[in-house]
Design a protein around this motif. Structure first.
Motif, PDB file in Angstrom:
ATOM      1  N   ASN A   1       0.482  -1.326   0.611  1.00 21.52           N
ATOM      2  CA  ASN A   1      -0.301  -0.101   0.203  1.00 21.52           C
ATOM      3  C   ASN A   1       1.150   1.287  -0.121  1.00 21.52           C
ATOM      4  OD1 ASN A   1      -2.035  -1.237  -0.020  1.00 21.52           O
ATOM      5  ND2 ASN A   1      -2.991  -1.662   2.082  1.00 21.52           N
ATOM      6  N   ALA A   2       1.598   1.024   0.857  1.00 12.93           N
ATOM      7  CA  ALA A   2       2.941   2.098   0.532  1.00 12.93           C
ATOM      8  C   ALA A   2       3.172   2.638  -0.977  1.00 12.93           C
ATOM      9  CB  ALA A   2       4.096   2.325   1.574  1.00 12.93           C
ATOM     10  N   GLY A   3       3.664   1.535  -1.969  1.00 11.35           N
ATOM     11  CA  GLY A   3       4.752   1.971  -3.034  1.00 11.35           C
ATOM     12  C   GLY A   3       5.599   2.376  -2.716  1.00 11.35           C
ATOM     13  N   GLY A   4       6.101   3.206  -3.514  1.00  7.31           N
ATOM     14  CA  GLY A   4       6.856   4.156  -3.460  1.00  7.31           C
ATOM     15  C   GLY A   4       7.802   4.769  -2.483  1.00  7.31           C
ATOM     16  N   GLY A   5       6.615   5.434  -1.900  1.00  6.73           N
ATOM     17  CA  GLY A   5       6.049   6.434  -0.589  1.00  6.73           C
ATOM     18  C   GLY A   5       7.555   6.153   0.373  1.00  6.73           C
ATOM     19  N   VAL A   6       8.670   6.115   0.755  1.00  3.90           N
ATOM     20  CA  VAL A   6      10.053   6.521   1.554  1.00  3.90           C
ATOM     21  C   VAL A   6       9.432   6.067   3.040  1.00  3.90           C
ATOM     22  CG1 VAL A   6      12.454   7.221   2.366  1.00  3.90           C
ATOM     23  CG2 VAL A   6      11.261   6.846  -0.183  1.00  3.90           C
ATOM     24  N   ASP A   7       9.146   7.842   3.035  1.00  3.63           N
ATOM     25  CA  ASP A   7       8.122   7.917   4.149  1.00  3.63           C
ATOM     26  C   ASP A   7       7.499   7.253   5.092  1.00  3.63           C
ATOM     27  OD1 ASP A   7      10.335   9.901   4.598  1.00  3.63           O
ATOM     28  OD2 ASP A   7       8.137  11.580   4.197  1.00  3.63           O
ATOM     29  N   ASP A   8       6.748   6.237   4.408  1.00  2.00           N
ATOM     30  CA  ASP A   8       5.035   5.363   4.819  1.00  2.00           C
ATOM     31  C   ASP A   8       5.854   3.304   4.727  1.00  2.00           C
ATOM     32  OD1 ASP A   8       3.380   7.162   4.530  1.00  2.00           O
ATOM     33  OD2 ASP A   8       2.891   6.632   2.200  1.00  2.00           O
ATOM     34  N   ARG A   9       7.062   3.508   3.585  1.00  2.00           N
ATOM     35  CA  ARG A   9       7.742   2.118   4.414  1.00  2.00           C
ATOM     36  C   ARG A   9       8.875   2.793   5.329  1.00  2.00           C
ATOM     37  NH1 ARG A   9       7.882  -0.889  -0.651  1.00  2.00           N
ATOM     38  NH2 ARG A   9       9.633  -2.195  -0.151  1.00  2.00           N
ATOM     39  N   GLU A  10       8.862   3.317   5.258  1.00  2.00           N
ATOM     40  CA  GLU A  10      10.414   3.345   6.477  1.00  2.00           C
ATOM     41  C   GLU A  10       8.654   2.744   7.597  1.00  2.00           C
ATOM     42  OE1 GLU A  10      13.396   4.453   7.835  1.00  2.00           O
ATOM     43  OE2 GLU A  10      13.438   3.803   5.622  1.00  2.00           O
ATOM     44  N   ALA A  11       7.704   3.842   7.871  1.00  2.00           N
ATOM     45  CA  ALA A  11       7.333   3.749   9.006  1.00  2.00           C
ATOM     46  C   ALA A  11       6.344   2.198   8.989  1.00  2.00           C
ATOM     47  CB  ALA A  11       5.438   4.496   8.851  1.00  2.00           C
ATOM     48  N   CYS A  12       6.185   1.811   7.441  1.00  2.25           N
ATOM     49  CA  CYS A  12       5.781   0.008   8.154  1.00  2.25           C
ATOM     50  C   CYS A  12       6.880  -0.888   8.354  1.00  2.25           C
ATOM     51  CB  CYS A  12       5.760  -0.850   6.535  1.00  2.25           C
ATOM     52  SG  CYS A  12       4.138   0.083   5.607  1.00  2.25           S
ATOM     53  N   ALA A  13       8.454  -0.225   8.141  1.00  3.45           N
ATOM     54  CA  ALA A  13       9.461  -1.362   8.847  1.00  3.45           C
ATOM     55  C   ALA A  13       9.301  -0.978  10.398  1.00  3.45           C
ATOM     56  CB  ALA A  13      10.302  -0.560   8.146  1.00  3.45           C
TER      57      ALA A  13
ATOM     58  N   GLY B   1      17.563  -8.267   9.028  1.00  5.95           N
ATOM     59  CA  GLY B   1      16.897  -8.520   7.853  1.00  5.95           C
ATOM     60  C   GLY B   1      16.880  -6.953   7.136  1.00  5.95           C
ATOM     61  N   VAL B   2      15.560  -6.511   7.963  1.00  6.84           N
ATOM     62  CA  VAL B   2      14.453  -4.869   7.700  1.00  6.84           C
ATOM     63  C   VAL B   2      15.718  -3.956   7.948  1.00  6.84           C
ATOM     64  CG1 VAL B   2      13.273  -3.839   8.700  1.00  6.84           C
ATOM     65  CG2 VAL B   2      12.629  -6.155   8.456  1.00  6.84           C
ATOM     66  N   GLN B   3      17.098  -4.261   8.868  1.00  7.92           N
ATOM     67  CA  GLN B   3      17.267  -2.747   9.542  1.00  7.92           C
ATOM     68  C   GLN B   3      18.514  -3.171   8.091  1.00  7.92           C
ATOM     69  OE1 GLN B   3      17.113  -0.221  11.736  1.00  7.92           O
ATOM     70  NE2 GLN B   3      18.797   0.170  10.843  1.00  7.92           N
ATOM     71  N   ARG B   4      18.825  -3.937   7.497  1.00  6.68           N
ATOM     72  CA  ARG B   4      19.780  -3.959   6.529  1.00  6.68           C
ATOM     73  C   ARG B   4      18.846  -3.808   5.645  1.00  6.68           C
ATOM     74  NH1 ARG B   4      21.551  -9.618   3.248  1.00  6.68           N
ATOM     75  NH2 ARG B   4      23.162  -8.353   1.703  1.00  6.68           N
ATOM     76  N   GLU B   5      17.750  -3.858   4.473  1.00  8.74           N
ATOM     77  CA  GLU B   5      17.261  -3.532   3.310  1.00  8.74           C
ATOM     78  C   GLU B   5      17.072  -2.142   4.098  1.00  8.74           C
ATOM     79  OE1 GLU B   5      13.514  -5.294   3.505  1.00  8.74           O
ATOM     80  OE2 GLU B   5      14.347  -6.927   1.970  1.00  8.74           O
ATOM     81  N   ARG B   6      16.513  -1.086   5.232  1.00 10.28           N
ATOM     82  CA  ARG B   6      16.663  -0.170   5.479  1.00 10.28           C
ATOM     83  C   ARG B   6      17.540   0.647   4.873  1.00 10.28           C
ATOM     84  NH1 ARG B   6      13.589   0.977  10.960  1.00 10.28           N
ATOM     85  NH2 ARG B   6      13.674   3.635  10.480  1.00 10.28           N
ATOM     86  N   THR B   7      18.829   0.332   5.429  1.00 10.07           N
ATOM     87  CA  THR B   7      20.359   0.792   5.327  1.00 10.07           C
ATOM     88  C   THR B   7      20.855   1.584   3.901  1.00 10.07           C
ATOM     89  OG1 THR B   7      21.300  -0.092   7.260  1.00 10.07           O
ATOM     90  CG2 THR B   7      22.703   1.286   5.446  1.00 10.07           C
ATOM     91  N   LEU B   8      20.127  -0.391   2.642  1.00 10.08           N
ATOM     92  CA  LEU B   8      20.429  -0.477   1.844  1.00 10.08           C
ATOM     93  C   LEU B   8      19.467   0.788   1.273  1.00 10.08           C
ATOM     94  CD1 LEU B   8      21.078  -3.705   0.788  1.00 10.08           C
ATOM     95  CD2 LEU B   8      22.647  -1.715   0.659  1.00 10.08           C
ATOM     96  N   ALA B   9      18.219   0.760   1.242  1.00  8.47           N
ATOM     97  CA  ALA B   9      17.276   1.743   0.366  1.00  8.47           C
ATOM     98  C   ALA B   9      17.681   2.889   1.296  1.00  8.47           C
ATOM     99  CB  ALA B   9      15.775   1.799   1.461  1.00  8.47           C
ATOM    100  N   ALA B  10      18.523   3.492   2.014  1.00 10.06           N
ATOM    101  CA  ALA B  10      18.743   4.853   2.789  1.00 10.06           C
ATOM    102  C   ALA B  10      19.708   5.443   1.995  1.00 10.06           C
ATOM    103  CB  ALA B  10      18.964   4.985   4.163  1.00 10.06           C
ATOM    104  N   PHE B  11      20.965   4.344   1.713  1.00 10.91           N
ATOM    105  CA  PHE B  11      21.776   5.073   0.360  1.00 10.91           C
ATOM    106  C   PHE B  11      21.846   4.642  -0.450  1.00 10.91           C
ATOM    107  CE2 PHE B  11      25.460   3.298  -1.784  1.00 10.91           C
ATOM    108  CZ  PHE B  11      26.327   4.465  -1.888  1.00 10.91           C
ATOM    109  N   GLY B  12      20.817   4.095  -1.353  1.00 13.92           N
ATOM    110  CA  GLY B  12      19.780   4.267  -2.570  1.00 13.92           C
ATOM    111  C   GLY B  12      19.272   5.451  -2.787  1.00 13.92           C
ATOM    112  N   ASN B  13      18.687   6.109  -1.851  1.00 12.63           N
ATOM    113  CA  ASN B  13      17.896   7.224  -1.792  1.00 12.63           C
ATOM    114  C   ASN B  13      18.787   8.260  -2.364  1.00 12.63           C
ATOM    115  OD1 ASN B  13      15.157   6.293  -1.641  1.00 12.63           O
ATOM    116  ND2 ASN B  13      15.730   5.884   0.654  1.00 12.63           N
ATOM    117  N   SER B  14      19.582   8.273  -0.808  1.00  5.21           N
ATOM    118  CA  SER B  14      21.057   9.167  -0.210  1.00  5.21           C
ATOM    119  C   SER B  14      21.656  10.028  -2.462  1.00  5.21           C
ATOM    120  CB  SER B  14      22.201   9.266   0.321  1.00  5.21           C
ATOM    121  OG  SER B  14      23.110  10.123   0.430  1.00  5.21           O
ATOM    122  N   ALA B  15      21.888   8.744  -2.819  1.00  3.13           N
ATOM    123  CA  ALA B  15      22.781   8.493  -4.196  1.00  3.13           C
ATOM    124  C   ALA B  15      21.270   9.175  -5.363  1.00  3.13           C
ATOM    125  CB  ALA B  15      23.013   7.158  -4.801  1.00  3.13           C
ATOM    126  N   LYS B  16      20.323   9.088  -4.863  1.00  2.32           N
ATOM    127  CA  LYS B  16      19.148   9.709  -6.559  1.00  2.32           C
ATOM    128  C   LYS B  16      19.902  10.643  -4.975  1.00  2.32           C
ATOM    129  CE  LYS B  16      16.798   5.753  -6.501  1.00  2.32           C
ATOM    130  NZ  LYS B  16      15.108   4.810  -6.389  1.00  2.32           N
TER     131      LYS B  16
END
Length: 231
Positions: free
Chosen positions: A80-92, A140-155
């Motif tokens: 349901n969060a789709g591509g929303g970074v804040d919403d996916r963070e809230a889900c995690a 695993g979720v923490q690792r995913e969040r770290t990778l996502a944060a890195f990717g978002n930072s690069a973007k």
């Protein structure tokens, strides 16, 4: 009768092994599975927990236990969060909090319930008990969040660089347009201020010369009158 229980346990193990094969070829697990519980990248627990169950999109698939139910909620939340970074963070955040609370409350799992009916030498590996699975999921979720944060930072950096280049090009174009407009204004002002010398006025002399008598005119003598009779 003495061989009944070992045969039953053997059949049960074969059945559990079959579950893995069923799961490997089915988007949503038909039955409850538990494998690779110490490796998050391959984890498959119940019908919803772990990346191995990420292809399941049937929300009506029944969870195997309370932990699996939380994994189902998390999967729906991310969808349901789709591509929303804040919403996916809230889900995690909510997921890690809920599964940790589940274990602290003594939440059981389908393997634990299954193990109650098995002898000690046939009990499943405790690495797939809820407490161990939660530890793997949390890491695993923490690792995913770290990778996502890195990717978002690069973007964000790439986007900022592109925006900066765009602003620079816009500023250069604006400066060039302003210079051109200024040059045109200066040329127009110079053209309007240019004066041409007026034609010199025609000079009219007040000294009118006295006309001279024609050369063949006879001179007149002052005070002398000549008549034809005297000639």
């Amino acid at each position: 009768m003495g061989m009944g229980m070992p045969k039953l346990n053997l059949l049960l193990l074969l059945y559990l092994c079959g579950l893995v094969a069923i799961h490997a070829t089915t988007p949503c697990a038909v039955t409850c599975v538990a494998r690779h519980c110490e490796d998050f990248t391959k984890l498959a627990y119940g019908r919803w927990c772990g990346p191995a169950h990420a292809t399941c999109d049937d929300e009506e698939t029944v969870p195997c236990d309370g932990l699996d139910e939380l994994c189902r909620f998390h999967a729906i939340c991310k969808r349901n969060a789709g591509g929303g970074v804040d919403d996916r963070e809230a889900c995690a955040d909510a997921f890690v909090k809920n599964i940790t609370s589940y274990v602290r409350r003594g939440g059981s799992g389908f393997l634990v319930d299954l193990a109650k009916n098995l002898p000690d030498d046939m009990k499943p590996n405790k690495a797939c008990y809820p407490a161990a699975v939660v530890e793997t999921l949390s890491a695993g979720v923490q690792r995913e969040r770290t990778l996502a944060a890195f990717g978002n930072s690069a973007k964000r950096k790439a986007s900022a660089s592109a925006n900066s280049a765009g602003r620079r090009r816009a500023a250069e174009a604006k400066a060039k347009a302003e210079e051109q407009a200024k040059a045109e204004a200066q040329a127009k002002a110079a053209e309007e201020s240019t004066t041409f010398p007026a034609d010199p006025p025609t000079r009219v002399s007040s000294d009118i010369p006295t006309p001279k008598p024609p050369p063949d005119a006879a001179p007149r003598r002052r005070g002398i009158t000549i008549s034809h009779d005297e000639l």
